[in-house]
Design a protein around this motif. Structure first.
Motif, short mmCIF file in Angstrom:
data_model
loop_
_atom_site.label_atom_id
_atom_site.label_comp_id
_atom_site.label_asym_id
_atom_site.label_seq_id
_atom_site.Cartn_x
_atom_site.Cartn_y
_atom_site.Cartn_z
N LEU A 251 -1.06 7.21 -5.56
CA LEU A 251 -0.45 8.54 -5.57
C LEU A 251 -0.71 9.21 -4.24
CD1 LEU A 251 -1.54 9.83 -9.08
CD2 LEU A 251 0.62 8.78 -8.44
N ASP A 252 0.34 9.83 -3.69
CA ASP A 252 0.22 10.59 -2.45
C ASP A 252 0.93 11.92 -2.61
OD1 ASP A 252 -1.12 8.78 -0.49
OD2 ASP A 252 0.62 7.51 -0.92
N HIS A 253 0.44 12.90 -1.88
CA HIS A 253 1.06 14.24 -1.88
C HIS A 253 1.38 14.57 -0.43
CE1 HIS A 253 1.96 18.25 -3.26
NE2 HIS A 253 1.07 18.77 -2.42
N LEU A 254 2.52 14.06 0.04
CA LEU A 254 2.89 14.19 1.45
C LEU A 254 3.85 15.34 1.70
CD1 LEU A 254 3.39 10.38 2.17
CD2 LEU A 254 1.36 11.78 2.57
N ARG A 255 4.54 15.79 0.65
CA ARG A 255 5.50 16.89 0.76
C ARG A 255 5.01 18.03 -0.13
NH1 ARG A 255 11.46 14.68 0.95
NH2 ARG A 255 11.75 16.78 0.16
N ASP A 256 5.43 19.24 0.19
CA ASP A 256 5.00 20.40 -0.59
C ASP A 256 5.54 20.39 -2.01
OD1 ASP A 256 3.62 21.36 1.57
OD2 ASP A 256 5.20 22.75 2.20
N ASP A 257 6.66 19.69 -2.23
CA ASP A 257 7.36 19.81 -3.52
C ASP A 257 7.45 18.51 -4.31
OD1 ASP A 257 9.00 18.65 -1.67
OD2 ASP A 257 10.79 19.79 -2.21
N SER A 258 6.61 17.52 -3.98
CA SER A 258 6.70 16.27 -4.73
C SER A 258 5.37 15.51 -4.72
CB SER A 258 7.79 15.38 -4.16
OG SER A 258 7.40 14.85 -2.91
N ILE A 259 5.29 14.54 -5.62
CA ILE A 259 4.19 13.58 -5.67
C ILE A 259 4.81 12.20 -5.54
CG2 ILE A 259 2.35 12.57 -7.09
CD1 ILE A 259 2.09 15.34 -8.39
N MET A 260 4.27 11.40 -4.62
CA MET A 260 4.80 10.06 -4.38
C MET A 260 3.97 9.02 -5.12
SD MET A 260 5.08 7.76 -0.92
CE MET A 260 6.13 8.90 -0.02
N VAL A 261 4.64 8.10 -5.80
CA VAL A 261 4.01 6.95 -6.43
C VAL A 261 4.47 5.73 -5.65
CG1 VAL A 261 3.74 5.60 -8.54
CG2 VAL A 261 4.10 8.08 -8.69
N SER A 262 3.52 4.96 -5.13
CA SER A 262 3.83 3.74 -4.37
C SER A 262 3.24 2.55 -5.10
CB SER A 262 3.21 3.80 -2.98
OG SER A 262 3.60 4.94 -2.28
N PHE A 263 4.02 1.48 -5.18
CA PHE A 263 3.51 0.24 -5.77
C PHE A 263 4.29 -0.92 -5.18
CE2 PHE A 263 6.65 2.07 -8.57
CZ PHE A 263 7.48 1.03 -8.94
N THR A 264 3.73 -2.12 -5.33
CA THR A 264 4.34 -3.31 -4.77
C THR A 264 4.64 -4.30 -5.88
OG1 THR A 264 3.10 -3.00 -2.72
CG2 THR A 264 4.04 -5.19 -3.09
N LEU A 265 5.85 -4.82 -5.87
CA LEU A 265 6.26 -5.90 -6.75
C LEU A 265 6.48 -7.13 -5.88
CD1 LEU A 265 8.81 -3.92 -8.93
CD2 LEU A 265 6.42 -4.42 -9.45
N VAL A 266 6.72 -8.26 -6.47
CA VAL A 266 6.90 -9.48 -5.70
C VAL A 266 8.05 -9.29 -4.72
CG1 VAL A 266 7.44 -11.93 -5.81
CG2 VAL A 266 6.02 -10.90 -7.58
N GLY A 267 7.71 -9.30 -3.43
CA GLY A 267 8.71 -9.19 -2.38
C GLY A 267 9.32 -7.82 -2.18
N MET A 268 8.72 -6.77 -2.76
CA MET A 268 9.32 -5.44 -2.68
C MET A 268 8.24 -4.36 -2.74
SD MET A 268 11.94 -3.64 -5.43
CE MET A 268 12.34 -5.23 -6.05
N ARG A 269 8.34 -3.39 -1.85
CA ARG A 269 7.48 -2.21 -1.90
C ARG A 269 8.33 -1.04 -2.39
NH1 ARG A 269 2.95 0.34 -0.32
NH2 ARG A 269 3.17 2.40 0.58
N VAL A 270 7.82 -0.31 -3.38
CA VAL A 270 8.58 0.78 -4.00
C VAL A 270 7.83 2.09 -3.78
CG1 VAL A 270 9.55 1.65 -6.15
CG2 VAL A 270 9.41 -0.81 -5.76
N GLU A 271 8.55 3.12 -3.36
CA GLU A 271 8.00 4.47 -3.22
C GLU A 271 8.93 5.42 -3.96
OE1 GLU A 271 7.80 5.13 0.98
OE2 GLU A 271 5.96 3.96 1.19
#
Length: 54
Positions: free
Chosen positions: A26-46
């Motif tokens: 979990l990251d809080h890089l913007r004032d108005d959102s929370i980012m969830v980042s995860f990796t699947l086989v061959g793919m990074r998702v944000e």
């Protein structure tokens, strides 16, 4: 799996990732959102969860 619609769906989405044993960050890089980042086989998702959309 449900279709997330906004910040109110963040906790259920994180519970889904936990059940599937998908490591996430979990990251809080913007004032108005929370980012969830995860990796699947061959793919990074944000995903940015806002009040009313993703």
């Amino acid at each position: 799996m449900m279709t997330p619609r906004g910040i109110k769906d963040l906790i259920p989405f994180l519970n889904f990732l936990d059940r599937e044993k998908i490591y996430y960050r979990l990251d809080h890089l913007r004032d108005d959102s929370i980012m969830v980042s995860f990796t699947l086989v061959g793919m990074r998702v944000e995903l940015d969860f806002f009040d009313d959309h993703i």
